[in-house]
Scaffold this motif. Sequence first.
Motif, PDB file in Angstrom:
ATOM      1  N   TYR A 174      27.219  33.003  -5.059  1.00 31.52           N
ATOM      2  CA  TYR A 174      25.953  33.597  -4.599  1.00 31.52           C
ATOM      3  C   TYR A 174      24.793  32.626  -4.783  1.00 31.52           C
ATOM      4  O   TYR A 174      23.931  32.508  -3.921  1.00 31.52           O
ATOM      5  CB  TYR A 174      25.663  34.893  -5.363  1.00 31.52           C
ATOM      6  CG  TYR A 174      26.444  36.093  -4.869  1.00 31.52           C
ATOM      7  CD1 TYR A 174      27.371  35.988  -3.841  1.00 31.52           C
ATOM      8  CD2 TYR A 174      26.243  37.343  -5.440  1.00 31.52           C
ATOM      9  CE1 TYR A 174      28.079  37.087  -3.404  1.00 31.52           C
ATOM     10  CE2 TYR A 174      26.955  38.459  -5.010  1.00 31.52           C
ATOM     11  CZ  TYR A 174      27.866  38.328  -3.992  1.00 31.52           C
ATOM     12  OH  TYR A 174      28.560  39.418  -3.558  1.00 31.52           O
ATOM     13  N   ARG A 175      24.749  31.933  -5.941  1.00 30.18           N
ATOM     14  CA  ARG A 175      23.674  30.971  -6.188  1.00 30.18           C
ATOM     15  C   ARG A 175      23.685  29.859  -5.141  1.00 30.18           C
ATOM     16  O   ARG A 175      22.661  29.529  -4.555  1.00 30.18           O
ATOM     17  CB  ARG A 175      23.832  30.331  -7.588  1.00 30.18           C
ATOM     18  CG  ARG A 175      23.281  31.179  -8.717  1.00 30.18           C
ATOM     19  CD  ARG A 175      23.162  30.368  -9.991  1.00 30.18           C
ATOM     20  NE  ARG A 175      24.444  29.870 -10.494  1.00 30.18           N
ATOM     21  CZ  ARG A 175      25.291  30.569 -11.223  1.00 30.18           C
ATOM     22  NH1 ARG A 175      25.030  31.839 -11.523  1.00 30.18           N
ATOM     23  NH2 ARG A 175      26.409  30.032 -11.653  1.00 30.18           N
ATOM     24  N   PHE A 204      26.993  41.220   0.208  1.00 33.05           N
ATOM     25  CA  PHE A 204      26.115  40.053   0.069  1.00 33.05           C
ATOM     26  C   PHE A 204      25.726  39.541   1.449  1.00 33.05           C
ATOM     27  O   PHE A 204      24.577  39.227   1.716  1.00 33.05           O
ATOM     28  CB  PHE A 204      26.828  38.950  -0.722  1.00 33.05           C
ATOM     29  CG  PHE A 204      26.030  37.672  -0.869  1.00 33.05           C
ATOM     30  CD1 PHE A 204      25.047  37.550  -1.840  1.00 33.05           C
ATOM     31  CD2 PHE A 204      26.271  36.584  -0.036  1.00 33.05           C
ATOM     32  CE1 PHE A 204      24.316  36.375  -1.982  1.00 33.05           C
ATOM     33  CE2 PHE A 204      25.547  35.402  -0.165  1.00 33.05           C
ATOM     34  CZ  PHE A 204      24.560  35.300  -1.152  1.00 33.05           C
ATOM     35  N   GLU A 205      26.719  39.467   2.329  1.00 35.96           N
ATOM     36  CA  GLU A 205      26.495  38.936   3.670  1.00 35.96           C
ATOM     37  C   GLU A 205      25.613  39.869   4.509  1.00 35.96           C
ATOM     38  O   GLU A 205      24.978  39.425   5.472  1.00 35.96           O
ATOM     39  CB  GLU A 205      27.838  38.699   4.369  1.00 35.96           C
ATOM     40  CG  GLU A 205      28.575  37.475   3.806  1.00 35.96           C
ATOM     41  CD  GLU A 205      30.081  37.499   4.045  1.00 35.96           C
ATOM     42  OE1 GLU A 205      30.577  38.376   4.782  1.00 35.96           O
ATOM     43  OE2 GLU A 205      30.757  36.626   3.479  1.00 35.96           O
ATOM     44  N   ARG A 250      18.465  37.409   4.426  1.00 35.41           N
ATOM     45  CA  ARG A 250      17.729  36.504   3.538  1.00 35.41           C
ATOM     46  C   ARG A 250      16.837  35.525   4.306  1.00 35.41           C
ATOM     47  O   ARG A 250      16.284  34.620   3.715  1.00 35.41           O
ATOM     48  CB  ARG A 250      18.717  35.724   2.659  1.00 35.41           C
ATOM     49  CG  ARG A 250      19.359  36.609   1.618  1.00 35.41           C
ATOM     50  CD  ARG A 250      20.350  35.869   0.756  1.00 35.41           C
ATOM     51  NE  ARG A 250      20.860  36.757  -0.267  1.00 35.41           N
ATOM     52  CZ  ARG A 250      21.753  37.705  -0.062  1.00 35.41           C
ATOM     53  NH1 ARG A 250      22.259  37.863   1.156  1.00 35.41           N
ATOM     54  NH2 ARG A 250      22.158  38.489  -1.038  1.00 35.41           N
ATOM     55  N   LEU A 257      21.476  29.082   2.480  1.00 37.62           N
ATOM     56  CA  LEU A 257      20.795  29.907   3.481  1.00 37.62           C
ATOM     57  C   LEU A 257      19.309  29.571   3.565  1.00 37.62           C
ATOM     58  O   LEU A 257      18.735  29.515   4.648  1.00 37.62           O
ATOM     59  CB  LEU A 257      21.001  31.393   3.169  1.00 37.62           C
ATOM     60  CG  LEU A 257      22.443  31.902   3.344  1.00 37.62           C
ATOM     61  CD1 LEU A 257      22.604  33.289   2.748  1.00 37.62           C
ATOM     62  CD2 LEU A 257      22.852  31.890   4.813  1.00 37.62           C
ATOM     63  N   VAL A 258      18.689  29.323   2.414  1.00 32.51           N
ATOM     64  CA  VAL A 258      17.272  28.941   2.392  1.00 32.51           C
ATOM     65  C   VAL A 258      17.075  27.603   3.095  1.00 32.51           C
ATOM     66  O   VAL A 258      16.175  27.430   3.908  1.00 32.51           O
ATOM     67  CB  VAL A 258      16.734  28.874   0.937  1.00 32.51           C
ATOM     68  CG1 VAL A 258      15.386  28.172   0.891  1.00 32.51           C
ATOM     69  CG2 VAL A 258      16.617  30.272   0.364  1.00 32.51           C
ATOM     70  N   LYS A 265      25.335  29.774  -2.184  1.00 32.95           N
ATOM     71  CA  LYS A 265      25.222  30.280  -0.814  1.00 32.95           C
ATOM     72  C   LYS A 265      23.772  30.625  -0.475  1.00 32.95           C
ATOM     73  O   LYS A 265      23.296  30.330   0.624  1.00 32.95           O
ATOM     74  CB  LYS A 265      26.118  31.511  -0.617  1.00 32.95           C
ATOM     75  CG  LYS A 265      26.224  31.989   0.818  1.00 32.95           C
ATOM     76  CD  LYS A 265      27.002  30.994   1.658  1.00 32.95           C
ATOM     77  CE  LYS A 265      27.080  31.428   3.117  1.00 32.95           C
ATOM     78  NZ  LYS A 265      27.738  30.392   3.942  1.00 32.95           N
ATOM     79  N   SER A 266      23.046  31.236  -1.407  1.00 30.48           N
ATOM     80  CA  SER A 266      21.652  31.585  -1.108  1.00 30.48           C
ATOM     81  C   SER A 266      20.803  30.322  -0.969  1.00 30.48           C
ATOM     82  O   SER A 266      19.893  30.265  -0.146  1.00 30.48           O
ATOM     83  CB  SER A 266      21.080  32.542  -2.156  1.00 30.48           C
ATOM     84  OG  SER A 266      21.241  32.034  -3.455  1.00 30.48           O
ATOM     85  N   THR A 267      21.131  29.288  -1.741  1.00 27.42           N
ATOM     86  CA  THR A 267      20.450  27.997  -1.584  1.00 27.42           C
ATOM     87  C   THR A 267      20.707  27.428  -0.190  1.00 27.42           C
ATOM     88  O   THR A 267      19.798  26.955   0.491  1.00 27.42           O
ATOM     89  CB  THR A 267      20.948  26.983  -2.644  1.00 27.42           C
ATOM     90  OG1 THR A 267      20.753  27.546  -3.932  1.00 27.42           O
ATOM     91  CG2 THR A 267      20.205  25.660  -2.548  1.00 27.42           C
TER      92      THR A 267
END
Length: 191
Positions: free
Chosen positions: A132-133, A183-184, A188, A139-140, A135-137
């Motif tokens: 998650y950490r 999560f998906e 975001r 995505l940003v 993947k969110s990076t």
Amino acid sequence: SMPDTDTEPRVLIVDDEREVADAYALRLRDVCAVTTAYGGREALAAVDDRVVDVVLLDRHMPDVSGDDVLATLRDREFAGRVVMVTAVDPDVNVVDLPFDDYLCKPIDRADVRSVVDQQRQILAYETLGEYYRVKSTELVLSAQTPSGEPTGSGEDEAIREKADRLERRVRRLLEDETVLTEFEAVDRTLA
């Protein structure tokens, strides 16, 4: 090193008594992708060769002791779980050993499976948190780049590869992938 294509948790069983190692392997083979090593050196080579999720590690072996294998794994920042197995009662210095669980021989057939499954679940959630950490990076970063333009940054590529690697591992370890789907489902992207 071997590609991460397994759909089951990968377990490494380490015991210098072949029949003991093979007996554990037999108990796990229908629920895990099992590798056996009949000594410490062989165990370390196996971990070099592929990502391993859970290690069942015999403590007293003639070539390289389980304690030494464990120390080496920790030095290499091994990202799996280690269950120490011994025929000898734990001694006082066991407090200093960085294992995740401890079993005394002889181990009950059901206990081998239970302990491996417990460690699989713990690792699944640890890996999920890391995924998650990362993947969110990712995505940003991709939100900051206009679509269709190559990012050109090696860092972006490294993050994407790490996210993919973690996702494969999570899918191998998780029994229920609902949490991944959830999560998906969260948006975001920047408005």
